[in-house]
Scaffold this motif. Structure first.
Motif, PDB file in Angstrom:
ATOM      1  N   THR A  91      -3.239   0.734  -3.366  1.00 49.13           N
ATOM      2  CA  THR A  91      -2.626  -0.580  -3.215  1.00 49.13           C
ATOM      3  C   THR A  91      -2.113  -1.077  -4.563  1.00 49.13           C
TER       4      THR A  91
ATOM      5  N   SER B 248      -4.555   6.163   0.516  1.00 52.46           N
ATOM      6  CA  SER B 248      -3.552   5.220   0.046  1.00 52.46           C
ATOM      7  C   SER B 248      -4.042   4.483  -1.202  1.00 52.46           C
TER       8      SER B 248
ATOM      9  N   THR C   3       0.868  -1.171   0.000  1.00 54.74           N
ATOM     10  CA  THR C   3       0.000   0.000   0.000  1.00 54.74           C
ATOM     11  C   THR C   3       0.907   1.223   0.000  1.00 54.74           C
ATOM     12  N   TYR C   4       0.632   2.163  -0.921  1.00 55.85           N
ATOM     13  CA  TYR C   4       1.450   3.365  -1.080  1.00 55.85           C
ATOM     14  C   TYR C   4       0.585   4.590  -0.792  1.00 55.85           C
ATOM     15  N   ASN C   5       1.186   5.621  -0.170  1.00 52.46           N
ATOM     16  CA  ASN C   5       0.514   6.907   0.002  1.00 52.46           C
ATOM     17  C   ASN C   5       1.564   8.012  -0.083  1.00 52.46           C
TER      18      ASN C   5
END
Length: 190
Positions: free
Chosen positions: A39, A37, A21-23
């Protein structure tokens, strides 16, 4: 992520370890804001490691076709010939209480997230029980005459092997046994 300070995050040459998961945190003159976020799911190419195998099953038996696949995600769809088998969407196809009409080529289409589709097929042969409809008849033949033993059988598949007593008669593999020019040594149970 060190050095990742622009409005875009580019991940090149993605590997399974990049799934996460990226934010992003955006900072400005009036404070900081964290975004929602996103994914990343990493799919892997499909490989059929175990194709379905041909089956030969007696009427009333059960045929099981199974395909082994590595990769993800994966989906399956089975076919009988070119006809889609509704609801048959797992890695195994089980046909219980098979009948002669079930004899066919069955195939499975394996699809994955990387856009690959692989089709593998196997043949189901349905065999019927053997029944002797005409047994060989006893013979009484004069010396030098010909004795012919014949057996009538229904069912499939059929193979024959004749014996003299318990001795195998090499090459005698049809439904008839012909003994020409019989001698006293030919008297036996066949």
């Amino acid at each position: 992520l060190t050095g990742r300070t622009t409005n875009s995050l580019v991940l090149a040459n993605v590997a399974t370890g990049d799934a996460a998961t990226y934010n992003v945190v955006v900072s400005g003159g009036c404070g900081t804001v964290q975004t929602n976020s996103a994914t990343l799911t990493v799919t892997t190419p499909l490989t059929v490691v175990t194709p379905p195998a041909n089956q030969s099953v007696c009427i009333g038996g059960t045929a099981t076709f199974t395909v082994g696949v590595t990769g993800s995600p994966v989906s399956y769809q089975w076919y009988k010939g070119s006809a889609l088998l509704t609801g048959r969407t797992t890695n195994s196809l089980v046909l219980a209480n098979v009948a002669t009409g079930d004899a066919a080529t069955y195939s499975v289409v394996v699809s994955g997230g990387c856009g690959t589709v692989q089709t593998n097929s196997a043949t189901l042969t349905v065999t019927t029980p053997l029944t002797i409809v005409t047994p060989p008849a006893n013979q009484s033949v004069c010396i030098g005459g010909t004795a012919t033993f014949t057996v009538g059988v229904t069912g499939s598949p059929i193979s024959y092997q004749w014996y003299k007593g318990s001795a195998l008669l090499t090459g005698q593999t049809t439904n008839s046994l012909v003994l020409a020019n019989v001698a006293t040594g030919d008297a036996a149970t066949y």
